[in-house]
Design an enzyme around this catalytic site. Structure first.
Site, mmCIF file in Angstrom:
data_model
loop_
_atom_site.group_PDB
_atom_site.id
_atom_site.type_symbol
_atom_site.label_atom_id
_atom_site.label_comp_id
_atom_site.label_asym_id
_atom_site.label_seq_id
_atom_site.Cartn_x
_atom_site.Cartn_y
_atom_site.Cartn_z
ATOM 1 C CE LYS A 11 1.079 1.140 4.394
ATOM 2 N NZ LYS A 11 1.934 2.204 4.911
ATOM 3 C CG ASP A 157 0.249 -0.428 8.206
ATOM 4 O OD1 ASP A 157 -0.461 0.713 8.497
ATOM 5 O OD2 ASP A 157 1.401 -0.066 7.649
#
Ligand code: C5P
Length: 321
Positions: A11, A157
């Site tokens: 990401k 995350d």
């Protein structure tokens, strides 16, 4: 022997706002994640040997093996690997199922394509892929909410790697809200550094400086509606890209400022720190422009290598059963 293969995306954070630290030292965040098509692949197999055994192979973007990084994983304590920790939590749950007999031993092969300690959530993607692979391996009847709670316990995350796409993260960045599945494809270029940057170190540097730009600001709204514009075209989102960790990371690694500057000079719509760095992400107009930015960066003494990627990408998914 049963085997399941899963993958999960890396990401970039298209915005990352950091609030003043809480009593436990953690910082509240408001962040928008965009998942990238650069994915980690995890293969889990039942094994007659009791325990959880992890083998990691790191790859360069051209598919050749990154021997030095692979060696680091071979030498480290497997219990510190997020894939190991994810499997351990799922194994405990499997002990209460009809699979208990076969759950004692599991071997995990992690194929790493995401740079290590680069601020792109490679370790979290390993955990997310391992979670859904183990869920399938042992037919664990987990609801989405339960899976997210397990993901959150592994790292801030991990839920973002589970859901993929374009998502808003609040709390520690681990309470997710999917923003949109209808986003025009975006073209990213990533500049990798030759040394990683530790996340706690960047947060400590931010604290030492008294917050972003020397001052803690109240966090912006947590209302997902407010962040929907990040689903717009690249040109439109570029001016809104923001990372509160940027100055702190640049104080620790002054060369990152130059890496951002050179991408902007090559016409990048935006060039910014990815997560807690040291990877710098550049947003390109299209595929051709992405290659142009990559070529500029390849001339830089501060960029170890570049990767072109697309976003937003699908979250963790099964690749085969
Ligand atoms: O969540 P993760 O394990 O990646 O965080 C690593 C470290 O980064 C934490 O131990 C903490 O020192 C710092 N951190 C923080 N606030 C956050 C996320 C991470 O202070 N929201």
């Amino acid at each position: 022997m049963r085997e399941v293969i899963a993958s999960a995306p890396s990401k970039v954070n298209v915005c990352l706002y950091v609030g003043a630290p809480e009593p436990d030292g953690y910082h509240p965040l408001v962040t928008v994640f965009e998942a990238l098509n650069l994915r980690e692949k995890v293969t889990v197999r039942t094994s007659r040997t009791p325990g959880i055994h992890v083998r990691t192979t790191a790859y360069f973007p051209d598919g050749s093996i990154d021997h030095p990084t692979t060696r680091i994983f071979t030498e480290m304590d497997p219990r510190t690997h997020l894939a190991w920790r994810a499997a351990k939590l799922m194994q405990k749950l499997a002990m209460a199922t009809p699979w208990a007999q076969t759950a004692a031993g599991v071997s995990i092969q992690v194929d790493k394509y995401v740079p290590v300690a680069g601020g792109m959530a490679g370790g979290s993607a390993d955990a997310a892929a391992t979670l859904i692979a183990c869920q399938k391996l042992w037919d664990l009847p987990l609801q989405e909410k339960q899976l997210h709670a397990i993901a959150r316990s592994l790292g801030a995350d991990v839920p973002a790697c589970l859901v993929g796409g374009l998502s808003l993260g609040t709390g520690r960045g681990d309470h997710m809200h999917v923003l949109s599945n209808q986003v025009p494809a975006r073209h990213w270029v990533l500049a990798l550094s030759d040394r990683g940057l530790s996340t706690p170190e960047v947060f400590r540097e931010l604290d030492a400086g008294g917050g972003p730009l020397g001052k803690w600001q109240p966090l912006p709204t947590k209302d997902p509606e407010h962040y929907m514009f990040f689903a717009d075209e690249s040109e439109k989102i570029a001016p809104h890209i923001h990372n509160d960790l940027s100055e702190a990371a640049c104080r620790l690694r002054p060369e990152l400022t130059e890496t951002m500057r050179s991408a902007r000079q090559a016409g990048a719509l935006a060039a910014f720190l990815s997560g807690s760095g040291p990877t710098i992400a550049a947003l390109a107009r299209d595929e051709k422009h992405a290659l142009q930015i990559a070529r500029t960066w390849e001339q830089s003494p501060y960029v170890q290598r570049t990767i072109c990627a697309h976003g937003p990408a699908q979250g963790a998914r099964l690749e085969s059963l």
